[in-house]
Scaffold this active site. Structure first.
Site, PDB file in Angstrom:
ATOM      1  N   ARG A  20     -27.761  -9.563  12.960  1.00  0.00           N
ATOM      2  CA  ARG A  20     -28.885 -10.096  12.188  1.00  0.00           C
ATOM      3  C   ARG A  20     -29.177 -11.544  12.576  1.00  0.00           C
ATOM      4  NH1 ARG A  20     -28.325 -13.108   7.412  1.00  0.00           N
ATOM      5  NH2 ARG A  20     -30.292 -13.461   6.335  1.00  0.00           N
ATOM      6  N   SER A  40     -29.724  -0.051  -4.652  1.00  0.00           N
ATOM      7  CA  SER A  40     -29.708  -1.172  -5.586  1.00  0.00           C
ATOM      8  C   SER A  40     -28.764  -2.229  -5.023  1.00  0.00           C
ATOM      9  CB  SER A  40     -29.233  -0.718  -6.972  1.00  0.00           C
ATOM     10  OG  SER A  40     -29.133  -1.820  -7.845  1.00  0.00           O
ATOM     11  N   ASN A  41     -29.328  -3.358  -4.590  1.00  0.00           N
ATOM     12  CA  ASN A  41     -28.520  -4.417  -3.974  1.00  0.00           C
ATOM     13  C   ASN A  41     -28.064  -5.397  -5.049  1.00  0.00           C
ATOM     14  OD1 ASN A  41     -27.268  -6.159  -2.257  1.00  0.00           O
ATOM     15  ND2 ASN A  41     -29.111  -6.829  -1.187  1.00  0.00           N
ATOM     16  N   GLY A 101     -22.560  -3.960  -3.279  1.00  0.00           N
ATOM     17  CA  GLY A 101     -21.975  -5.167  -3.838  1.00  0.00           C
ATOM     18  C   GLY A 101     -22.088  -6.339  -2.881  1.00  0.00           C
ATOM     19  N   HIS A 139     -24.516  16.039  -9.488  1.00  0.00           N
ATOM     20  CA  HIS A 139     -23.460  17.024  -9.229  1.00  0.00           C
ATOM     21  C   HIS A 139     -23.956  18.460  -9.306  1.00  0.00           C
ATOM     22  CE1 HIS A 139     -19.477  17.718  -8.106  1.00  0.00           C
ATOM     23  NE2 HIS A 139     -18.837  16.929  -8.962  1.00  0.00           N
ATOM     24  N   ASP A 143     -21.923  17.589  -3.833  1.00  0.00           N
ATOM     25  CA  ASP A 143     -20.501  17.527  -4.161  1.00  0.00           C
ATOM     26  C   ASP A 143     -19.875  16.331  -3.454  1.00  0.00           C
ATOM     27  OD1 ASP A 143     -19.905  18.307  -1.466  1.00  0.00           O
ATOM     28  OD2 ASP A 143     -20.234  20.390  -2.051  1.00  0.00           O
TER      29      ASP A 143
END
Length: 552
Positions: free
Chosen positions: A361, A469-470, A494, A522, A526
């Site tokens: 990056r 979701s950051n 995270g 679910h 799986d």
């Protein structure tokens, strides 16, 4: 006669195809009755009647294109019909006096003025939305406006919507202030339109004030006439509605304010007995229902504890302030409750070494900056996700409503959770499998900026197939995300930490470690499927240059 004009349904749509008329000329219509279905380039939209009356004309035939702000159908409202009866009951003498007064007084005024008074009615923007919050006015009373000029921003429970001027004129009145809830089919603002006054059947008659000196006696007579003439019909409709337990067309009649009160107290409108006309639920009905429920709860509490209801209420339980849950936050609350209560979640966690990714990056950032694009790590996450989904397409599949079929999307639309000005939004980038890293980075930049300002379009919020979701961007290390239904999987990323790790030779090295936690449906996925898919995604991120082998 009133002309119903096709409302502006946003997203730049200027015309719609009339798919099916549910009424015919001469039919009687009731408020909120489905009248016609029109097809935009986005979806099928149902348009309902703004009030009760009789259809007099359909301006656009089935299969033809109807223009926004152009007349769609005409009808005579019940209030208009009552006013006409009152005029006839006034007698020839009164009519003669009024005719003489009009010919002597109003003719010069009509010649002197070339503007007509119009009330702009908040259009039905579909998806069951009955009210919007006024976020910001861009005009004030007395301002001149031009056609298509941006006038006001309103917030629905989906996104921010800009409302523009239908024609040139001068703003005369603003009926809702900033922060107020504006109701669909109710006047939002009034203006004096440029152009010559039209005849009784034109917009001038439709928008003319009802409380002018000349019309006040007629309006009062019309009110009395309507009360007497319509009493039997209203009583019959009320009896039918009470017998059926709901209002016309399968809906429980209630105002938007009452519906909001019901939602705020987590009730169902069908549970509250309505005392209004046609079984309409009124505000005091809801308050009485809540009070009755509180009395039951208090009695149960007394029976259980054998103590008075007046329990110790410490100052710590006092409410400092309150605010209504509405807009995007209300939509998120509903969406999350649905997801958590209907979808069986399971979690899967992993650590990913992004040391090489961060180095790549840094090398590519100057290239992106030359194109005025800010290159973050998110585009790499998204592109790696799109590549991994080629081998595991079921991860972005979903179940149909009957849970009998697996539906596979035609492309990869990755949603990003953004903590925006109006609340949490999840806009998505369409067709990520076909986009380059720079193209994805440009979309990330555009959608993040729009979400933080609360101006994401409805099209950017629809059609997502998988979400990221950051949470690490704020500082979190671990999270257990809730699936953005009807999608089947979401990952929470995270923060990246520099931690000691052993290399292949057994030496301790400094590595950039990121955590990722997946949530899967679910019923469809799986643990083995998610694990193998996550390993493929992880492989691209830990060796980012390997993505070059799979780019078209």
């Amino acid at each position: 006669m009133t002309e119903f004009k096709l409302p502006d349904i946003g997203e730049g749509i200027v015309e719609c195809e009339v798919m099916e008329w549910k009424i015919a000329e001469g039919d009687r219509i009731e408020e909120d009755q489905p009248v016609v279905e029109v097809m935009t380039d986005k979806a099928l939209v149902e348009i309902t009647a703004p009030e009760a009356g009789v259809v007099t004309r359909l301006h656009v035939a089935k299969g033809e294109m109807a223009r926004v702000h152009a007349p769609l159908f005409a009808y005579q409202g019940d209030s208009e019909a009552a006013a006409g009866d009152a005029d006839e009951a006034g007698g020839d003498a009164l009519n003669g006096q009024q005719d003489a007064a009009c010919s002597a007084e109003t003719a010069p005024a009509a010649t002197a003025s070339n503007r007509r008074r119009v009330d702009f009615v908040l259009p039905d923007i579909g998806e069951g939305i009955v009210e919007c919050e006024v976020v910001e006015w861009h005009v004030a009373v007395g301002d001149s406006i031009c056609e298509d000029q941006r006038l006001v921003d309103v917030m629905t429970d989906k996104a921010m919507v800009e409302i523009t001027a239908p024609e040139d004129g001068v703003v005369e009145a603003l009926y809702a202030e900033k922060g107020d809830m504006a109701k669909v089919h109710a006047p939002l603002f009034g203006y004096l339109a440029d152009g010559v006054e039209e005849g009784p059947a034109g917009p001038a008659a439709q928008a003319a004030p009802a409380d002018s000196a000349e019309s006040r006696p007629t309006a009062e007579g019309a009110s009395a006439s309507a009360t007497i003439a319509g009493a039997a019909t209203r009583e019959q409709r009320a009896h039918e509605a009470r017998g059926a337990g709901r209002g016309a067309f399968g809906r429980v009649p209630a105002s938007p304010a009452v519906r909001r009160l019901v939602r705020e107290h987590q009730l169902r409108l069908e549970e509250v007995p309505g005392s209004g006309r046609d079984g309409r639920v009124l505000k005091h009905d809801v308050l009485a229902f809540l009070e009755q429920g509180q009395q039951v709860d208090d009695k149960q509490h007394r029976d259980a504890s054998h103590q008075p209801v007046q329990a110790d209420r410490s100052e710590s339980s006092a409410v400092e302030r309150s605010e209504p849950l509405r807009g995007v936050r209300a939509a998120m609350a509903k969406q999350m409750v649905t997801a958590a209560s209907t979808v069986p979640h399971f979690q899967y966690g992993e650590e990913i070494d992004v040391t090489e990714l961060l180095a790549l990056r840094e090398r590519l950032k100057p290239v992106a900056e030359k194109q005025e694009i800010r290159l973050t790590v998110m585009p790499f996450f998204i592109k790696a996700l799109a590549l991994a989904l080629k081998d595991y397409p079921i991860v972005q599949a979903r179940l149909d409503d009957q849970v009998t079929q697996i539906l596979y999307p035609s492309q990869c639309n990755v949603g990003m959770a953004v903590d925006g000005k109006a609340g949490l939004m999840v806009p998505n980038i369409k067709g990520c499998e076909r986009l380059t890293l720079l193209e994805i980075a440009g979309e990330v930049q555009r959608l993040t900026s729009a979400a933080r300002e609360g101006r994401v379009s409805a099209s950017d919020l629809k059609g997502g197939t998988i979400s990221i979701s950051n949470i690490g961007a704020i500082g979190g290390t671990y999270a257990a995300p809730i699936i953005n239904v009807p999608e089947s999987a979401i990952v929470a990323i995270g923060k990246t930490q520099w931690l000691p790790r052993f290399d292949a030779a057994g030496n301790v090295t400094r590595r950039a470690i990121m955590t990722a936690t997946w949530a899967g449906d679910h019923r469809l996925l799986d643990g083995g499927t998610i694990a193998r898919f996550c390993n493929a995604w992880k492989g691209y991120l830990e060796d980012p240059e390997s993505m070059l082998l799979h780019l078209a």
